[in-house]
Design a protein around this motif. Structure first.
Motif, PDB file in Angstrom:
ATOM      1  N   UNK A 225     -25.587 -20.999 -60.118  1.00 18.23           N
ATOM      2  CA  UNK A 225     -24.299 -21.527 -60.540  1.00 18.23           C
ATOM      3  C   UNK A 225     -24.414 -23.049 -60.693  1.00 18.23           C
ATOM      4  N   UNK A 226     -23.831 -23.519 -61.767  1.00 23.11           N
ATOM      5  CA  UNK A 226     -23.753 -24.948 -62.045  1.00 23.11           C
ATOM      6  C   UNK A 226     -22.306 -25.295 -62.333  1.00 23.11           C
ATOM      7  N   UNK A 227     -22.009 -26.568 -62.301  1.00 19.41           N
ATOM      8  CA  UNK A 227     -20.665 -27.006 -62.677  1.00 19.41           C
ATOM      9  C   UNK A 227     -20.746 -28.327 -63.427  1.00 19.41           C
ATOM     10  N   UNK A 228     -19.764 -28.532 -64.285  1.00 21.50           N
ATOM     11  CA  UNK A 228     -19.717 -29.764 -65.071  1.00 21.50           C
ATOM     12  C   UNK A 228     -18.292 -30.286 -65.084  1.00 21.50           C
TER      13      UNK A 228
ATOM     14  N   UNK B 228     -25.169 -26.130 -58.302  1.00 27.45           N
ATOM     15  CA  UNK B 228     -24.342 -25.774 -57.148  1.00 27.45           C
ATOM     16  C   UNK B 228     -25.051 -24.807 -56.208  1.00 27.45           C
ATOM     17  N   UNK B 229     -25.589 -23.715 -56.760  1.00 27.86           N
ATOM     18  CA  UNK B 229     -26.184 -22.701 -55.891  1.00 27.86           C
ATOM     19  C   UNK B 229     -27.141 -21.822 -56.689  1.00 27.86           C
ATOM     20  N   UNK B 230     -28.088 -21.227 -55.972  1.00 27.12           N
ATOM     21  CA  UNK B 230     -29.019 -20.288 -56.590  1.00 27.12           C
ATOM     22  C   UNK B 230     -29.382 -19.209 -55.591  1.00 27.12           C
TER      23      UNK B 230
ATOM     24  N   UNK C 242     -31.497 -18.305 -50.670  1.00 24.56           N
ATOM     25  CA  UNK C 242     -30.445 -19.012 -51.373  1.00 24.56           C
ATOM     26  C   UNK C 242     -30.656 -20.513 -51.249  1.00 24.56           C
ATOM     27  N   UNK C 243     -30.171 -21.233 -52.235  1.00 22.78           N
ATOM     28  CA  UNK C 243     -30.248 -22.689 -52.251  1.00 22.78           C
ATOM     29  C   UNK C 243     -28.887 -23.227 -52.653  1.00 22.78           C
TER      30      UNK C 243
ATOM     31  N   UNK D 263     -20.742 -20.008 -50.997  1.00 24.39           N
ATOM     32  CA  UNK D 263     -21.715 -18.962 -50.684  1.00 24.39           C
ATOM     33  C   UNK D 263     -22.029 -18.172 -51.949  1.00 24.39           C
ATOM     34  N   UNK D 264     -23.303 -18.084 -52.280  1.00 21.50           N
ATOM     35  CA  UNK D 264     -23.733 -17.300 -53.430  1.00 21.50           C
ATOM     36  C   UNK D 264     -24.259 -15.952 -52.929  1.00 21.50           C
TER      37      UNK D 264
END
Length: 123
Positions: free
Chosen positions: A36-39, A48-50, A58-59, A69-70
């Protein structure tokens, strides 16, 4: 090809929560790392998360650690992002991404991207 469709965006109050979903179709989902990314408006896209294809690793970006939380459900070809304690500055378009290499995602790159879903956090 992998097609990604995000959902779950919308309006949240500061301190509130939202859960984003990303449904994948096309090539075998379970073998892809997801992220997940955000702009935010006028700013660069931010990681944001992987999550590893197995769900076992998870990262998180520093700004979301402890609040986001992903997770993923490979049976449903879906990845989730649970966002808690949201802040107004987290207003952004949130994107789902997929890549065979989780390190690529953590590094800000991915082979496949969704169209994004708007998250607006009001103060």
């Amino acid at each position: 090809q992998v097609q990604l469709v995000e959902s779950g965006g919308g309006l949240a109050q500061a301190g509130g929560s939202l859960r984003l979903s990303c449904a994948a179709s096309g090539r075998t989902f379970r073998y892809f790392a997801m992220g997940w990314f955000r702009q935010p408006p006028g700013e660069e896209r931010e990681f944001a998360a992987a999550i590893h294809w197995s769900g076992g690793m998870t990262y998180y970006g520093d700004s979301v650690k402890g609040r986001f939380t992903v997770s993923r459900d490979n049976a449903k070809n879906t990845v989730y992002l649970q966002m808690n304690s949201l802040e107004p500055e987290e207003t952004a378009v949130y994107y789902c991404a997929a890549d065979s290499n989780i390190r690529a995602i953590v590094g800000g790159k991915a082979d496949y991207w969704g169209q994004g879903t708007q998250v607006t956090v009001s103060s």
